[in-house]
Scaffold this active site. Structure first.
Site, mmCIF file in Angstrom:
data_model
loop_
_atom_site.group_PDB
_atom_site.id
_atom_site.type_symbol
_atom_site.label_atom_id
_atom_site.label_comp_id
_atom_site.label_asym_id
_atom_site.label_seq_id
_atom_site.Cartn_x
_atom_site.Cartn_y
_atom_site.Cartn_z
ATOM 1 N N ARG A 51 0.823 -1.229 0.000
ATOM 2 C CA ARG A 51 0.000 0.000 0.000
ATOM 3 C C ARG A 51 0.844 1.262 0.000
ATOM 4 N NH1 ARG A 51 -3.026 -2.737 4.246
ATOM 5 N NH2 ARG A 51 -4.671 -3.968 3.267
ATOM 6 N N LYS A 75 1.788 11.461 -11.254
ATOM 7 C CA LYS A 75 0.923 10.578 -12.042
ATOM 8 C C LYS A 75 1.695 9.317 -12.373
ATOM 9 C CE LYS A 75 -2.331 13.594 -14.404
ATOM 10 N NZ LYS A 75 -2.897 13.890 -15.736
ATOM 11 N N GLU A 83 7.079 19.089 -24.984
ATOM 12 C CA GLU A 83 6.514 19.379 -23.663
ATOM 13 C C GLU A 83 7.101 20.666 -23.083
ATOM 14 O OE1 GLU A 83 4.058 17.725 -22.168
ATOM 15 O OE2 GLU A 83 4.031 15.726 -23.069
ATOM 16 N N LYS A 138 5.481 23.107 -14.100
ATOM 17 C CA LYS A 138 4.663 21.955 -13.750
ATOM 18 C C LYS A 138 4.427 21.897 -12.238
ATOM 19 C CE LYS A 138 3.461 17.278 -14.439
ATOM 20 N NZ LYS A 138 3.494 16.110 -15.299
ATOM 21 N N GLU A 162 -5.879 16.855 -10.193
ATOM 22 C CA GLU A 162 -6.463 17.204 -11.483
ATOM 23 C C GLU A 162 -7.952 17.489 -11.387
ATOM 24 O OE1 GLU A 162 -5.532 14.424 -14.596
ATOM 25 O OE2 GLU A 162 -5.393 16.031 -16.042
ATOM 26 N N ARG A 221 -4.931 21.757 -13.247
ATOM 27 C CA ARG A 221 -3.943 20.798 -13.747
ATOM 28 C C ARG A 221 -4.262 20.316 -15.152
ATOM 29 N NH1 ARG A 221 -0.785 16.103 -10.398
ATOM 30 N NH2 ARG A 221 0.335 15.231 -12.167
ATOM 31 N N ASN A 228 -2.666 19.320 -20.111
ATOM 32 C CA ASN A 228 -3.064 18.447 -21.211
ATOM 33 C C ASN A 228 -3.199 19.180 -22.544
ATOM 34 O OD1 ASN A 228 -3.209 15.993 -19.755
ATOM 35 N ND2 ASN A 228 -5.123 16.716 -18.832
ATOM 36 N N HIS A 233 -2.792 17.296 -25.626
ATOM 37 C CA HIS A 233 -2.780 15.873 -25.284
ATOM 38 C C HIS A 233 -4.071 15.153 -25.649
ATOM 39 C CE1 HIS A 233 0.890 16.894 -23.255
ATOM 40 N NE2 HIS A 233 1.044 15.677 -22.785
ATOM 41 N N HIS A 249 -3.075 12.103 -27.605
ATOM 42 C CA HIS A 249 -3.338 10.738 -27.119
ATOM 43 C C HIS A 249 -4.140 9.941 -28.137
ATOM 44 C CE1 HIS A 249 -2.822 11.654 -22.535
ATOM 45 N NE2 HIS A 249 -1.677 11.388 -23.128
ATOM 46 N N HIS A 262 5.314 9.918 -28.047
ATOM 47 C CA HIS A 262 4.382 10.766 -27.303
ATOM 48 C C HIS A 262 4.559 12.261 -27.618
ATOM 49 C CE1 HIS A 262 1.814 12.187 -24.085
ATOM 50 N NE2 HIS A 262 2.819 12.874 -23.553
#
Lengths: 382, 382
Positions: free
Chosen positions: B135, B157, B199, B240, B250, B254, B258, B261, B265, B280
């Site tokens: 955990r 993330k 980026e 960032k 998010e 945040r 994207n 993106h 994506h 990417h």
């Protein structure tokens, strides 16, 4: 006007709410008879507009799925249901992966919820699914066993088992709401209720002597249902909520909740989680007995406290000796090795929850392996 | 005294630290040349007594594993290493499960650390392992690509891909430390550095016109290394970090990260993450171009801003058109369907990051599917 109260009105008078205070992650545990039939309304109040995926097991589905679905329909909540096999072996990677895929295939979004309808297995597994899909969906617990109502549904521990041990893979992930419908406990086999009761007794033993004393007097009323049962569930949830609020990620005080669990987990692991031989609460019962005896052995706890624990656990019908587990048990060395791999180990030293008196437990780090080994050998030979 | 500075002294003068402010989960990003060789000392400072499991890929292991291991040895940190195949397809369930099992078999404890040595694939995968074992173990990022240094290693993330889309399974899980050794960027193929640069440019485009303007002037110096490269990495990390500190999970701002993106994506998914066709950052570059053109189409952005984005991305050698992707692309309807399944979807409505000016982006929810479909059709036919 009739002088007969409608069942709903009667039951809502008996509702109890325990708040788990965790800042932004705070949530309520609602406790009472008949909550399942009102689940839709309660969920809609907490998560307006969310759709839900119910995760349940085959046994619970047969008993409680329809009322839950009807209640969601009545509240206008869209839902899908995924059913897994009942039993501890369901807490494994393959089923986790399949459920994650099922939830994604159903196109549920981050604001939608996973609803766990079942006991600890379903709750732990579903919670890890909720934590992992889209890096975290909403999560609702509807625990249907006593064990789940007083323990596993509260506090945010989720996870699955590994070949290296129980619950070694998972996340701390808090639900948005817990609905503990005590009426569903009527459908539990006595053995399961009794096993869950071990966790109830644990709250007394670890930090609340008056509660343990109350249980010594009222346990029969707890077992047969009624207000004492609700009271026992609520006091247990409150005890757990207090500990979790003080230590969400188990850095310190939360470890007290593991009273009886270090030995208990080792016994469960030793029988490969074969529930026909030993269920979790039975392992906890034997483990609590061992923890008190070990505390006595270390000169920490008087014999009369040990006797009192033994008398109560025996009276309610819980096992207290390793010999009560049917079949062959592994040697003490193997049990010790299992304990050493348990996640409560810190930097190679053994950590145990020990007891100074009924209701006065503490975390002891750096317990000597040899002492544990000798103690276990003796208990296995007894 | 020699007047030649020792390399170490020279490099430590050039170290930059960006703090990610997240309360109890705050951590530092150290940026500079030669950090890999000092990793052991930095890790020991943050996590005294921890052992570590290095997770890396076959390509990075050949380039950078030995100096890291030597540095851990020098700091007296026990370590094991697990190597996975290079490439996006490594972010899958089977490998996640194997790594979790490897880490448990190595008997690492909660206070021990997973060290991700590699690019975004290794970082995302390792972070989810760190989040899930017991955990949550400790986690250290040593990003070895520009993309990972300025984006994926910062902000917590983590995750793996699903057949339903990229990064759909994972956790928000913050590292304890990020070590961005800019010297390792010298080992990157130009194509990968350029993709990572998409980026970097994104941070200018989404919220910092002066930075975009600085990049227009200094991009060549960034590409060939030296202080401008460190500056670009540090400003990107700072940008960032600011966004993540304001919105860790998010919920709002945040989402601006994207930019480019949503389209990007979809394009990556459309080519099945085949990196020989599209990596990417290239997807992000085309996606940012599309986001600016779409913003113009909606009457939000003047043509000269579109032209400026096009000019810069083209100048650095990044693709800006769907047609730049080798091989057949699916029809617009399929791309839209991929977008709709993307996790940035909220309650069935399409969400896009749109732009009012260079450096002025915003989240627009409730974009009409038909408009997107028409736009994509036109772009595919162009």
């Amino acid at each position: 006007m009739s002088d007969t109260l409608a069942p709903e009105a009667a039951s809502s008078q008996d509702r109890r709410t325990v708040r788990v205070e965790l800042g932004e992650r705070s949530y309520d545990i609602l406790i009472g008879c008949g909550l399942l039939a009102e689940a839709g309304a309660h969920i809609a109040a907490v998560l307006p507009k969310a759709r839900v995926a119910i995760i349940t097991d085959e046994t619970v589905a047969g008993l409680h799925l329809k009322p839950l679905q009807a209640s969601l329909d009545a509240a206008g909540i869209g839902h899908v249901t995924f059913t897994v096999p009942a039993g501890e072996s369901t807490k494994r990677f393959e089923i986790f992966e399949r459920l994650v895929d099922d939830v994604l295939a159903a196109r549920l979004e981050r604001g939608d919820a996973i609803v766990a309808l079942g006991g600890g297995v379903v709750g732990d597994l579903s919670g890890f699914v909720a934590a992992s899909v889209r890096r975290g969906m909403k999560f609702i617990q509807i625990p249907t066993t006593l064990l789940a109502q007083v323990d596993s549904s509260v506090g945010g521990k989720t996870g699955i088992n590994s070949r290296h041990g129980k619950n070694l893979i998972g996340a701390f992930y808090q639900p948005s709401l817990v609905l503990a419908d005590t009426a569903v406990l009527d459908t539990l086999p006595l053995r399961d209720f009794r096993a869950g009761y071990a966790e109830v007794a644990k709250y007394g033993l670890l930090g609340d002597e008056p509660f343990f004393s109350w249980l010594e007097t009222n346990w029969q009323a707890v077992f047969v249902g009624g207000p004492e049962r609700d009271e026992a569930v609520a006091r247990s949830c409150q005890a757990k909520a207090d500990v979790v609020a003080a230590d969400e990620f188990e850095g310190g005080r939360r470890a007290l909740l593991n009273l009886g669990h270090t030995f208990g987990h080792a016994l469960e692991s030793a029988v490969d989680y074969a529930t026909e031989r030993l269920v979790h609460g039975e392992g906890v019962s034997i483990g609590m007995m061992l923890a008190h005896e070990f505390s006595h052995r270390l000169g920490l706890l008087p014999q009369d406290a040990v006797d009192r624990v033994e008398a109560h656990l025996t009276e309610v019908g819980l096992p207290i000796r390793i010999q009560a587990i049917p079949g062959q048990m592994p040697p003490a060395e193997t049990l010790l090795d299992i304990i050493a791999q348990d996640k409560k180990v810190s930097r190679g030293q053994l950590t145990f929850i020990l007891v100074r008196a009924i209701g006065d437990s503490f975390v002891e780090k750096g317990i000597d392996r040899t002492q544990v080994l000798e103690f276990l050998k003796e208990k296995l030979d007894a």
